[in-house]
Design an enzyme around this catalytic site. Structure first.
Site, short mmCIF file in Angstrom:
data_model
loop_
_atom_site.label_atom_id
_atom_site.label_comp_id
_atom_site.label_asym_id
_atom_site.label_seq_id
_atom_site.Cartn_x
_atom_site.Cartn_y
_atom_site.Cartn_z
N GLN A 27 0.82 -1.21 0.00
CA GLN A 27 0.00 0.00 0.00
C GLN A 27 0.85 1.26 0.00
OE1 GLN A 27 -3.02 -0.62 -0.49
NE2 GLN A 27 -2.94 -2.77 0.08
N TYR A 54 8.79 -5.84 8.31
CA TYR A 54 7.74 -5.69 7.30
C TYR A 54 7.84 -4.31 6.65
CZ TYR A 54 5.56 -9.80 9.51
OH TYR A 54 5.32 -11.06 10.03
N GLN A 182 4.91 -18.14 17.33
CA GLN A 182 4.21 -17.81 16.08
C GLN A 182 4.75 -18.69 14.94
OE1 GLN A 182 3.66 -13.99 13.21
NE2 GLN A 182 3.02 -13.70 15.31
N SER A 212 0.13 -17.42 8.03
CA SER A 212 -0.23 -18.03 6.73
C SER A 212 -1.21 -19.20 6.85
CB SER A 212 1.02 -18.46 5.95
OG SER A 212 1.72 -17.33 5.49
N LEU A 214 -3.71 -19.60 5.20
CA LEU A 214 -4.15 -19.94 3.84
C LEU A 214 -2.96 -20.23 2.93
CD1 LEU A 214 -6.97 -17.25 3.39
CD2 LEU A 214 -7.25 -19.73 3.68
N GLY A 288 -4.25 -12.55 6.68
CA GLY A 288 -3.70 -11.53 5.80
C GLY A 288 -4.78 -11.28 4.78
N ASN A 298 -13.22 -14.23 4.92
CA ASN A 298 -12.42 -15.07 5.82
C ASN A 298 -12.97 -15.09 7.25
OD1 ASN A 298 -10.94 -15.37 3.53
ND2 ASN A 298 -9.16 -14.22 4.23
P1 NDP Z 1 -2.55 -16.04 4.49
O1 NDP Z 1 -1.93 -17.38 4.30
O2 NDP Z 1 -3.95 -16.01 5.03
O3 NDP Z 1 -2.48 -15.28 3.10
C1 NDP Z 1 -3.11 -14.04 2.95
C2 NDP Z 1 -3.17 -13.66 1.47
O4 NDP Z 1 -3.98 -14.58 0.74
C3 NDP Z 1 -3.85 -12.31 1.31
O5 NDP Z 1 -2.97 -11.26 1.54
C4 NDP Z 1 -4.40 -12.39 -0.12
O6 NDP Z 1 -3.32 -12.16 -1.00
C5 NDP Z 1 -4.83 -13.87 -0.16
N1 NDP Z 1 -6.22 -14.06 0.31
C6 NDP Z 1 -6.65 -14.07 1.60
N2 NDP Z 1 -7.97 -14.30 1.65
C7 NDP Z 1 -8.39 -14.44 0.40
C8 NDP Z 1 -9.67 -14.70 -0.18
N3 NDP Z 1 -10.75 -14.87 0.58
N4 NDP Z 1 -9.75 -14.82 -1.53
C9 NDP Z 1 -8.64 -14.67 -2.29
N5 NDP Z 1 -7.41 -14.40 -1.82
C10 NDP Z 1 -7.28 -14.29 -0.47
O7 NDP Z 1 -1.73 -15.15 5.52
P2 NDP Z 1 -0.33 -14.37 5.38
O8 NDP Z 1 0.68 -15.18 4.67
O9 NDP Z 1 -0.62 -13.00 4.89
O10 NDP Z 1 0.09 -14.33 6.91
C11 NDP Z 1 -0.77 -13.67 7.86
C12 NDP Z 1 0.06 -12.86 8.82
O11 NDP Z 1 0.94 -13.72 9.53
C13 NDP Z 1 0.99 -11.80 8.21
O12 NDP Z 1 0.33 -10.61 7.87
C14 NDP Z 1 1.97 -11.59 9.33
O13 NDP Z 1 1.43 -10.75 10.32
C15 NDP Z 1 2.13 -13.01 9.88
N6 NDP Z 1 3.31 -13.70 9.32
C16 NDP Z 1 4.31 -14.05 10.18
C17 NDP Z 1 5.43 -14.71 9.77
C18 NDP Z 1 6.50 -15.08 10.75
O14 NDP Z 1 7.59 -15.50 10.35
N7 NDP Z 1 6.26 -14.93 12.03
C19 NDP Z 1 5.63 -15.07 8.34
C20 NDP Z 1 4.50 -14.70 7.51
C21 NDP Z 1 3.39 -14.05 7.99
P3 NDP Z 1 -3.43 -11.47 -2.44
O15 NDP Z 1 -4.73 -10.72 -2.53
O16 NDP Z 1 -2.24 -10.60 -2.49
O17 NDP Z 1 -3.31 -12.60 -3.42
#
Ligand code: NDP
Length: 329
Positions: A27, A54, A182, A212, A214, A288, A298
């Protein structure tokens, strides 16, 4: 919304929470982030996750600005950050990352400034750091708690042995041990939560804030017929993720899972998230979302949760083929 106690601690987290990782990095203005956070909060989400790395510190800055604007009662939500990777990118110097006392103390102060808050409810060691004695890490986190800068500390992607070592050192020294981990947990990646950490849940107690759920979106089915424009896997900086995640064998399983979701009359993202939070050792799954519509969808996982019977979960195990095999003597 359902609230769960974070392991043995007294802290309660909403079972669905919100994270800013890739979302805020994409963003350029705060509007969408504000709408996402407001939507989440209105639905009862009380935990917002962040990290120094991040968007190289900008994610914390954005969340700080949004929180200031939304002006929610500070006691009504839980805010986290994480240190380890640093935020200065390629040019970072030796003490600008890792888990040394110097970096943890400085990174915490920087996170507080960027997030415009007096304290973090949760502060994580974003990875283990084998170059720093665990006693230094435990003592530093305990100091931050005593200073009132953080309330609980946790780990992220530590092995069970590393977490147990931190607990033993903390116990020996009469200090606070880690209250939460986490880890990644989703239908592709189950072993840590279901096998490795089992003795910790049983013997020590530990909350988990899942990342993650999803698998970066794969478990929504959005990659079943290629890579949609604008999706996470289409982004230039995330090539590494695409190569690791978009394997035909995985996609074939997701296609079958989608059919099963249709039979149940639910959407695939809600089924995948409901499966994740149906594990009682999960305190919260961090969502996310890049669009408000995704978040609204979600959050419906809460309605799907009651469908997660033993029978349904067995069927999911069969389709995905990822249930960890445990061999005990
Ligand atoms: P997800 O596995 O839930 O993936 C989220 C992404 O999937 C979205 O940003 C979007 O991406 C897509 N998405 C989600 N819902 C839908 C839907 N209903 N329909 C279609 N596409 C969808 O979670 P994240 O990988 O984002 O991880 C969540 C959080 O976990 C992060 O924000 C962070 O805070 C934390 N995290 C921590 C880590 C660690 O090492 N501790 C590592 C990674 C994450 P798009 O629209 O771009 O395709």
């Amino acid at each position: 919304m359902e609230y769960r106690r974070m392991g043995k601690s007294g802290l309660q987290l909403s079972v669905l929470s919100f994270g800013s990782w890739v979302t805020f990095a994409r963003q350029t203005d705060d509007d969408i982030n504000e709408r996402l956070m407001a939507q989440a909060y209105e639905a009862g989400v009380n935990f917002f996750d962040n990290a120094e790395v991040y968007a190289a510190g900008q994610s914390e800055e954005m969340m700080g600005r949004v929180l200031k604007k939304l002006n929610w009662d500070r006691s009504s939500y839980v805010l986290s950050s994480k240190a380890f990777f640093g935020w200065k990118g390629e040019g970072k110097k030796p003490n600008q990352h890792g888990l040394s006392r110097k970096h943890l103390m400085e990174a915490c102060d920087e996170a507080l400034q960027r997030l415009q808050t007096e304290y973090l409810d949760l502060y994580y060691c974003h990875r283990a750091d084998p170059t720093v004695p665990i006693e230094e890490v435990v003592r530093t986190m305990n100091t931050l708690i005593q200073q009132g800068k953080i309330f609980y500390w946790g780990t992220s992607e530590w092995t069970a042995a590393e977490i147990m070592e931190a607990h033993m050192v903390a116990k020996d020294l009469g200090l606070e041990g880690p209250a939460v981990e986490q880890p990644e947990y989703n239908l592709f990646n189950r072993r840590k939560i279901e096998v490795d950490y089992a003795p910790i849940f049983r013997n020590v107690g530990m909350g988990t804030t899942i990342w993650s759920p999803l698998a970066s979106g794969i478990l929504t089915g959005k990659y079943n017929n290629g890579i949609p424009e604008g999706s996470r896997m289409s982004l230039n900086d995330y090539e590494w993720l695409k190569d690791r995640a978009l394997v035909e064998e995985k996609i074939a399983r997701v296609r079958d899972l989608e059919k099963f979701a249709q039979e149940l009359g639910v959407s695939l993202p809600t089924l995948s998230i409901a499966w994740c939070i149906s594990n009682p050792n999960v305190t919260t799954a961090i969502l996310g979302a890049t669009k408000v519509d995704q978040l609204i969808e979600n959050l419906k996982a809460l309605e799907v949760l009651p469908l997660m019977t033993a029978e349904v979960k067995e069927k999911i195990d069969e389709i995905m083929g990822t249930k960890p095999i445990v061999i005990r003597n």
